[in-house]
Design a protein around this motif. Sequence first.
Motif, PDB file in Angstrom:
ATOM      1  N   ASN A 164       0.801  -1.238   0.000  1.00  0.00           N
ATOM      2  CA  ASN A 164       0.000   0.000   0.000  1.00  0.00           C
ATOM      3  C   ASN A 164       0.831   1.285   0.000  1.00  0.00           C
ATOM      4  O   ASN A 164       0.566   2.200   0.781  1.00  0.00           O
ATOM      5  N   PRO A 165       1.835   1.392  -0.861  1.00  0.00           N
ATOM      6  CA  PRO A 165       2.588   2.651  -0.895  1.00  0.00           C
ATOM      7  C   PRO A 165       1.772   3.767  -1.549  1.00  0.00           C
ATOM      8  O   PRO A 165       0.904   3.515  -2.385  1.00  0.00           O
ATOM      9  N   LYS A 166       2.024   5.001  -1.134  1.00  0.00           N
ATOM     10  CA  LYS A 166       1.437   6.178  -1.764  1.00  0.00           C
ATOM     11  C   LYS A 166       2.574   7.057  -2.273  1.00  0.00           C
ATOM     12  O   LYS A 166       3.640   7.109  -1.656  1.00  0.00           O
ATOM     13  N   ILE A 167       2.310   7.736  -3.368  1.00  0.00           N
ATOM     14  CA  ILE A 167       3.292   8.651  -3.926  1.00  0.00           C
ATOM     15  C   ILE A 167       2.762  10.065  -3.803  1.00  0.00           C
ATOM     16  O   ILE A 167       1.698  10.383  -4.343  1.00  0.00           O
ATOM     17  N   PHE A 168       3.476  10.908  -3.086  1.00  0.00           N
ATOM     18  CA  PHE A 168       3.112  12.312  -2.932  1.00  0.00           C
ATOM     19  C   PHE A 168       3.983  13.165  -3.851  1.00  0.00           C
ATOM     20  O   PHE A 168       5.115  12.803  -4.160  1.00  0.00           O
ATOM     21  N   ALA A 169       3.460  14.311  -4.259  1.00  0.00           N
ATOM     22  CA  ALA A 169       4.241  15.248  -5.067  1.00  0.00           C
ATOM     23  C   ALA A 169       3.665  16.651  -4.911  1.00  0.00           C
ATOM     24  O   ALA A 169       2.467  16.818  -4.670  1.00  0.00           O
ATOM     25  N   ILE A 170       4.530  17.655  -5.045  1.00  0.00           N
ATOM     26  CA  ILE A 170       4.089  19.047  -5.007  1.00  0.00           C
ATOM     27  C   ILE A 170       3.654  19.463  -6.408  1.00  0.00           C
ATOM     28  O   ILE A 170       4.339  19.184  -7.396  1.00  0.00           O
ATOM     29  N   VAL A 171       2.497  20.127  -6.480  1.00  0.00           N
ATOM     30  CA  VAL A 171       1.953  20.618  -7.747  1.00  0.00           C
ATOM     31  C   VAL A 171       2.231  22.122  -7.828  1.00  0.00           C
ATOM     32  O   VAL A 171       1.800  22.891  -6.967  1.00  0.00           O
ATOM     33  N   HIS A 172       2.956  22.537  -8.856  1.00  0.00           N
ATOM     34  CA  HIS A 172       3.344  23.945  -9.029  1.00  0.00           C
ATOM     35  C   HIS A 172       2.535  24.593 -10.153  1.00  0.00           C
ATOM     36  O   HIS A 172       2.211  23.945 -11.151  1.00  0.00           O
ATOM     37  N   GLY A 173       2.244  25.872  -9.968  1.00  0.00           N
ATOM     38  CA  GLY A 173       1.551  26.635 -11.000  1.00  0.00           C
ATOM     39  C   GLY A 173       2.458  27.667 -11.642  1.00  0.00           C
ATOM     40  O   GLY A 173       3.657  27.761 -11.329  1.00  0.00           O
ATOM     41  N   TYR A 174       1.890  28.480 -12.525  1.00  0.00           N
ATOM     42  CA  TYR A 174       2.637  29.558 -13.164  1.00  0.00           C
ATOM     43  C   TYR A 174       2.617  30.811 -12.299  1.00  0.00           C
ATOM     44  O   TYR A 174       3.638  31.478 -12.112  1.00  0.00           O
ATOM     45  N   GLU A 175       1.447  31.133 -11.757  1.00  0.00           N
ATOM     46  CA  GLU A 175       1.317  32.328 -10.930  1.00  0.00           C
ATOM     47  C   GLU A 175       1.629  32.016  -9.465  1.00  0.00           C
ATOM     48  O   GLU A 175       2.182  32.847  -8.753  1.00  0.00           O
ATOM     49  N   THR A 176       1.273  30.813  -9.017  1.00  0.00           N
ATOM     50  CA  THR A 176       1.431  30.420  -7.616  1.00  0.00           C
ATOM     51  C   THR A 176       2.528  29.370  -7.501  1.00  0.00           C
ATOM     52  O   THR A 176       2.570  28.421  -8.296  1.00  0.00           O
ATOM     53  N   GLN A 177       3.396  29.532  -6.498  1.00  0.00           N
ATOM     54  CA  GLN A 177       4.521  28.618  -6.338  1.00  0.00           C
ATOM     55  C   GLN A 177       4.057  27.184  -6.077  1.00  0.00           C
ATOM     56  O   GLN A 177       4.565  26.234  -6.642  1.00  0.00           O
ATOM     57  N   ILE A 178       3.063  27.039  -5.193  1.00  0.00           N
ATOM     58  CA  ILE A 178       2.546  25.707  -4.872  1.00  0.00           C
ATOM     59  C   ILE A 178       1.024  25.733  -4.926  1.00  0.00           C
ATOM     60  O   ILE A 178       0.388  26.587  -4.309  1.00  0.00           O
ATOM     61  N   LEU A 179       0.448  24.815  -5.671  1.00  0.00           N
ATOM     62  CA  LEU A 179      -1.002  24.732  -5.812  1.00  0.00           C
ATOM     63  C   LEU A 179      -1.604  23.661  -4.906  1.00  0.00           C
ATOM     64  O   LEU A 179      -2.712  23.804  -4.399  1.00  0.00           O
ATOM     65  N   ASP A 180      -0.861  22.567  -4.717  1.00  0.00           N
ATOM     66  CA  ASP A 180      -1.415  21.428  -3.996  1.00  0.00           C
ATOM     67  C   ASP A 180      -0.287  20.443  -3.710  1.00  0.00           C
ATOM     68  O   ASP A 180       0.798  20.512  -4.309  1.00  0.00           O
ATOM     69  N   VAL A 181      -0.536  19.528  -2.772  1.00  0.00           N
ATOM     70  CA  VAL A 181       0.249  18.304  -2.632  1.00  0.00           C
ATOM     71  C   VAL A 181      -0.698  17.168  -2.978  1.00  0.00           C
ATOM     72  O   VAL A 181      -1.731  16.995  -2.318  1.00  0.00           O
ATOM     73  N   ALA A 182      -0.390  16.436  -4.021  1.00  0.00           N
ATOM     74  CA  ALA A 182      -1.305  15.413  -4.534  1.00  0.00           C
ATOM     75  C   ALA A 182      -0.689  14.024  -4.377  1.00  0.00           C
ATOM     76  O   ALA A 182       0.524  13.875  -4.219  1.00  0.00           O
ATOM     77  N   GLN A 183      -1.537  12.996  -4.442  1.00  0.00           N
ATOM     78  CA  GLN A 183      -1.069  11.623  -4.320  1.00  0.00           C
ATOM     79  C   GLN A 183      -1.706  10.760  -5.395  1.00  0.00           C
ATOM     80  O   GLN A 183      -2.679  11.154  -6.037  1.00  0.00           O
ATOM     81  N   ASN A 184      -1.132   9.562  -5.575  1.00  0.00           N
ATOM     82  CA  ASN A 184      -1.714   8.629  -6.530  1.00  0.00           C
ATOM     83  C   ASN A 184      -3.118   8.244  -6.073  1.00  0.00           C
ATOM     84  O   ASN A 184      -3.367   8.031  -4.885  1.00  0.00           O
ATOM     85  N   ILE A 185      -4.049   8.190  -7.014  1.00  0.00           N
ATOM     86  CA  ILE A 185      -5.443   7.900  -6.687  1.00  0.00           C
ATOM     87  C   ILE A 185      -5.730   6.406  -6.782  1.00  0.00           C
ATOM     88  O   ILE A 185      -6.409   5.825  -5.936  1.00  0.00           O
ATOM     89  N   GLU A 186      -5.222   5.760  -7.797  1.00  0.00           N
ATOM     90  CA  GLU A 186      -5.419   4.313  -7.937  1.00  0.00           C
ATOM     91  C   GLU A 186      -4.561   3.585  -6.905  1.00  0.00           C
ATOM     92  O   GLU A 186      -3.393   3.915  -6.709  1.00  0.00           O
ATOM     93  N   ARG A 187      -5.154   2.619  -6.246  1.00  0.00           N
ATOM     94  CA  ARG A 187      -4.449   1.910  -5.185  1.00  0.00           C
ATOM     95  C   ARG A 187      -3.314   1.051  -5.748  1.00  0.00           C
ATOM     96  O   ARG A 187      -3.485   0.357  -6.745  1.00  0.00           O
ATOM     97  N   ILE A 188      -2.157   1.130  -5.091  1.00  0.00           N
ATOM     98  CA  ILE A 188      -1.057   0.207  -5.360  1.00  0.00           C
ATOM     99  C   ILE A 188      -1.030  -0.763  -4.186  1.00  0.00           C
ATOM    100  O   ILE A 188      -0.605  -0.411  -3.085  1.00  0.00           O
ATOM    101  N   GLU A 189      -1.547  -1.958  -4.397  1.00  0.00           N
ATOM    102  CA  GLU A 189      -1.691  -2.909  -3.292  1.00  0.00           C
ATOM    103  C   GLU A 189      -0.336  -3.324  -2.746  1.00  0.00           C
ATOM    104  O   GLU A 189      -0.129  -3.389  -1.534  1.00  0.00           O
TER     105      GLU A 189
END
Length: 421
Positions: A164-189
């Motif tokens: 059950n690992p999850k992968i996190f990543a920072i989402v960057h925009g053009y105007e905003t330095q950071i938009l979100d921290v997102a993770q994989n949606i489909e389960r990795i068993e």
Amino acid sequence: MKNQHQDSKIYSILSNLIICIISITLFCIILFPASVYADVFIPDSEYLGYYDYEGIYTVVGNVKNQNDFALIPTITISIIDDETKITKTLNHVPIPAMTDIPFKLKFPEIHGKNPVVLEADLKYVKTKKNSIPIQIIYDKTLVTYDDGHVTGRIKNIGNQTVYNPKIFAIVHGYETQILDVAQNIERIEKIEPEEILNFTIYPDPSVSEPVRFYSCFAPVDTTVIPVTAKKNGGEFDFRYDSGAWYSAAEFINDGTTLTMRGYNSYPLETYANFEFPPISGKEKFDVTINDKPVDFIQSVDEMGQWHVAYLVGPQSQGILKITGFEKGLPPELPKIPQWIKTNAEWWTTDQISDSEFMEGIDFLFKKGVIFVAGKKIIVESEWYIPSWFKTIASWWSEEKISDDDFINAIENLVKQKIIVI
């Protein structure tokens, strides 16, 4: 006389220098308290609070470890919401030297128009505990698409299966330095040693600004969310792990049915895995969403906890009902979880190492089951337990002595510094 005068002058200079150094040191202690670390920090440009697509206030950020050692950070986040201060603490995953790992924390209690996120309080302890042995493959398969999602691949570079690992990543925009921290949606068993698997990450649908790029990809394993619901005059604690979000947990029908509102805002199928403590251990559950039956799997883990797992459709929401709970509350659990007693048995027969056994003892200290006044935090590399203590651990695992006897033995030996943890 001349030499005495020179010695006196040198002594005076050295004394003044020492006083100056002490003054500067005291000034730095006042100006920079112990909770602030120059080489472990959360950049202001990578720390953000926002209301997600479902209206849940969310705080995201990125912990940078620029030391030459691994560490485990503890992040305390406070938010002012209509003059009310709400605080939560996150015990993050081990962060290797010279590495960043993002985090994400939900605050469903917050409903104000303009919540104020205060500067995070960041503390850490050094660790030799291994980070999750998953590597992001940085090649042409790591692609960011026009609609803002990213696909890529991961590899298990360790020698054991990772579940059950999850992968996190920072989402960057053009105007905003950071938009979100997102993770994989489909389960990795699970991912086996040397195995390579695909992942897909979407930002929260509330993100309206175009996505420029993703950074700081990192595996994490701390996305299990604790929930408490009122049941039969008491509190029923449970947990869930999911790419979806659940809120408003409530028991109805004399405590036999649990209802929640579920949301999956992403254009991908995801999963939900609920963990419930047993009441009799004979519960038989049924699951519906918007009163329609759902295919699910009911299982029990090695700790005796029930698991109810099912798939969640893309961009869906509805009322989840899980029926089959028995009336009343789970029986009082023993002071020490069964897995620690099992570890004791394995340790006495040399099936696990000293440090693996002592992780269970450290857990008891963290939960307050064992308490020693004035005990300081000790890094794992300095933990020590004498081999003769295996006899006591063996008696305990065979139930020749009680939990209280075992706890007293640990407390006394830690006080005498015979056990160091």
